[in-house]
Design a protein around this motif. Structure first.
Motif, PDB file in Angstrom:
ATOM      1  N   GLY A   1      -1.388  13.034  -3.436  1.00 22.31           N
ATOM      2  CA  GLY A   1      -0.234  13.124  -4.320  1.00 22.31           C
ATOM      3  C   GLY A   1      -0.197  11.969  -5.299  1.00 22.31           C
ATOM      4  O   GLY A   1      -1.220  11.561  -5.856  1.00 22.31           O
ATOM      5  N   ASN A   2       0.988  11.435  -5.523  1.00 22.88           N
ATOM      6  CA  ASN A   2       1.157  10.352  -6.475  1.00 22.88           C
ATOM      7  C   ASN A   2       0.499   9.066  -5.974  1.00 22.88           C
ATOM      8  O   ASN A   2       0.371   8.847  -4.771  1.00 22.88           O
ATOM      9  N   ALA A   3       0.138   8.212  -6.911  1.00 21.31           N
ATOM     10  CA  ALA A   3      -0.530   6.960  -6.532  1.00 21.31           C
ATOM     11  C   ALA A   3       0.389   6.062  -5.726  1.00 21.31           C
ATOM     12  O   ALA A   3      -0.068   5.342  -4.834  1.00 21.31           O
ATOM     13  N   ASP A   4       1.682   6.091  -6.009  1.00 22.19           N
ATOM     14  CA  ASP A   4       2.606   5.211  -5.300  1.00 22.19           C
ATOM     15  C   ASP A   4       3.282   5.914  -4.128  1.00 22.19           C
ATOM     16  O   ASP A   4       4.401   5.565  -3.740  1.00 22.19           O
ATOM     17  N   SER A   5       2.618   6.896  -3.544  1.00 21.66           N
ATOM     18  CA  SER A   5       3.162   7.569  -2.369  1.00 21.66           C
ATOM     19  C   SER A   5       3.139   6.616  -1.174  1.00 21.66           C
ATOM     20  O   SER A   5       2.361   5.650  -1.142  1.00 21.66           O
ATOM     21  N   PRO A   6       3.976   6.846  -0.170  1.00 26.48           N
ATOM     22  CA  PRO A   6       3.962   5.961   1.003  1.00 26.48           C
ATOM     23  C   PRO A   6       2.599   5.872   1.673  1.00 26.48           C
ATOM     24  O   PRO A   6       2.200   4.801   2.151  1.00 26.48           O
ATOM     25  N   ALA A   7       1.854   6.987   1.705  1.00 26.92           N
ATOM     26  CA  ALA A   7       0.538   6.958   2.343  1.00 26.92           C
ATOM     27  C   ALA A   7      -0.423   6.046   1.602  1.00 26.92           C
ATOM     28  O   ALA A   7      -1.183   5.278   2.216  1.00 26.92           O
ATOM     29  N   ASN A   8      -0.397   6.087   0.279  1.00 30.22           N
ATOM     30  CA  ASN A   8      -1.293   5.227  -0.498  1.00 30.22           C
ATOM     31  C   ASN A   8      -0.879   3.760  -0.409  1.00 30.22           C
ATOM     32  O   ASN A   8      -1.732   2.868  -0.326  1.00 30.22           O
ATOM     33  N   LEU A   9       0.409   3.499  -0.440  1.00 34.35           N
ATOM     34  CA  LEU A   9       0.870   2.124  -0.311  1.00 34.35           C
ATOM     35  C   LEU A   9       0.521   1.556   1.066  1.00 34.35           C
ATOM     36  O   LEU A   9       0.140   0.374   1.193  1.00 34.35           O
ATOM     37  N   TYR A  10       0.617   2.375   2.082  1.00 35.92           N
ATOM     38  CA  TYR A  10       0.254   1.934   3.435  1.00 35.92           C
ATOM     39  C   TYR A  10      -1.247   1.667   3.524  1.00 35.92           C
ATOM     40  O   TYR A  10      -1.686   0.674   4.127  1.00 35.92           O
ATOM     41  N   ALA A  11      -2.060   2.563   2.928  1.00 34.03           N
ATOM     42  CA  ALA A  11      -3.510   2.376   2.969  1.00 34.03           C
ATOM     43  C   ALA A  11      -3.925   1.103   2.243  1.00 34.03           C
ATOM     44  O   ALA A  11      -4.791   0.348   2.728  1.00 34.03           O
TER      45      ALA A  11
END
Length: 276
Positions: A151-161
């Motif tokens: 999804g979006n770059a600033d999604s929770p999953a990307n921020l966590y990764a």
């Protein structure tokens, strides 16, 4: 025959219920969960100080454009967990201060996340004078090509990764800097610092061991008896007894009755004839 009111209202109820079906299906999908970031499984760094303090100067929003507060675990909180899990006070005096200088995530143009972590560790004497210093820096980017499926770059999953990747780098970098710049302040599990070297007095090569017990005196063994007779002293000659009693002389002649006459020799005069 006119249809009943009940049958007439049935299509209307179905029409009203259909838009609600997708919403009900969406509510059945559980929200994503993220494991807490803890680091107590890594080696503990024991410092020869009485206390360890943590100062957080990298709270979310401290840098313009910072979006680290949207992460399931903000980077500054992950750094605090690392300090609590890996830094231990193992001394009786002095203070160590772990300072978070920056822990930010910026959303750059093009869908790229840029993360940055800066920390330093001070070791001070009881009177507040700095005795040692170490610092660690980490930079990481999370490209848009890797976030298309999430999804979006600033999604929770990307921020966590991104936060998780930066913390892996920080654990390695901080331990390296501490062992390199604060080696004299590290304490092993036995409570000994690396600078405490044990010495042992060693003797010169070839020298007798001073710790060996003194040799005990043994009785002198008797002088060896020659296997052949002496030409000057056939009987054995005088023997130095060292002040002790003289040995019993050996008999040099055979005992009586040992010698025999040659064959044919009369052993006694012939007996006189009786005249009979």
């Amino acid at each position: 025959m006119r249809p009943s009111r009940r049958a007439a209202r049935l299509p209307l109820l179905l029409l009203l219920a259909c838009p609600l079906l997708p919403l009900a299906a969406c509510e059945d999908t559980p929200p994503p969960t993220f494991a807490p970031m803890r680091y107590d499984y890594l080696p503990v760094l024991r410092l020869n100080v009485a206390t360890i303090n943590t100062v957080d100067n990298g709270q979310p929003g401290s840098v313009p454009g910072d979006i680290s507060g949207r992460a399931p675990t903000p980077p500054d909180q992950a750094l605090q967990h690392m300090a609590a899990d890996r830094l231990m006070a193992a001394g009786s005096t002095g203070t160590a201060t772990f300072t978070i200088d920056r822990a930010s995530i910026l959303h750059q143009p093009g869908g790229t996340l840029a993360g940055q972590m800066d920390v330093h560790l001070d070791v001070s004497s009881p009177n507040g004078q700095r005795q040692g210093y170490a610092e660690a820096h980490v930079r990481r980017t999370f490209g848009s090509s890797a976030t298309d499926s999430d999804g979006n770059a600033d999604s929770p999953a990307n921020l966590y990764a991104l936060t998780s990747q930066m913390m892996k780098d920080m654990n390695v970098e901080l331990e390296f800097q501490i062992r390199h710049h604060l080696a004299d302040w590290l304490v092993d599990t036995a409570g000994t610092t690396p600078s405490a070297i044990q010495q042992q007095q060693l003797g010169l090569p070839g020298a007798a061991d001073a710790a060996a017990p003194p040799a005990t005196a043994t009785a002198a063994s008797p002088a060896p008896v020659p296997s052949e007779p002496n030409a000057i002293f056939p009987t054995g000659g005088p023997v130095d007894t060292g002040g002790t009693a003289a040995p019993t002389p050996q008999a040099k002649s055979p005992p009586p009755g040992y010698l025999t006459l040659p064959p044919g020799t009369a052993s006694s005069p012939p007996a006189a004839s009786s005249g009979y």
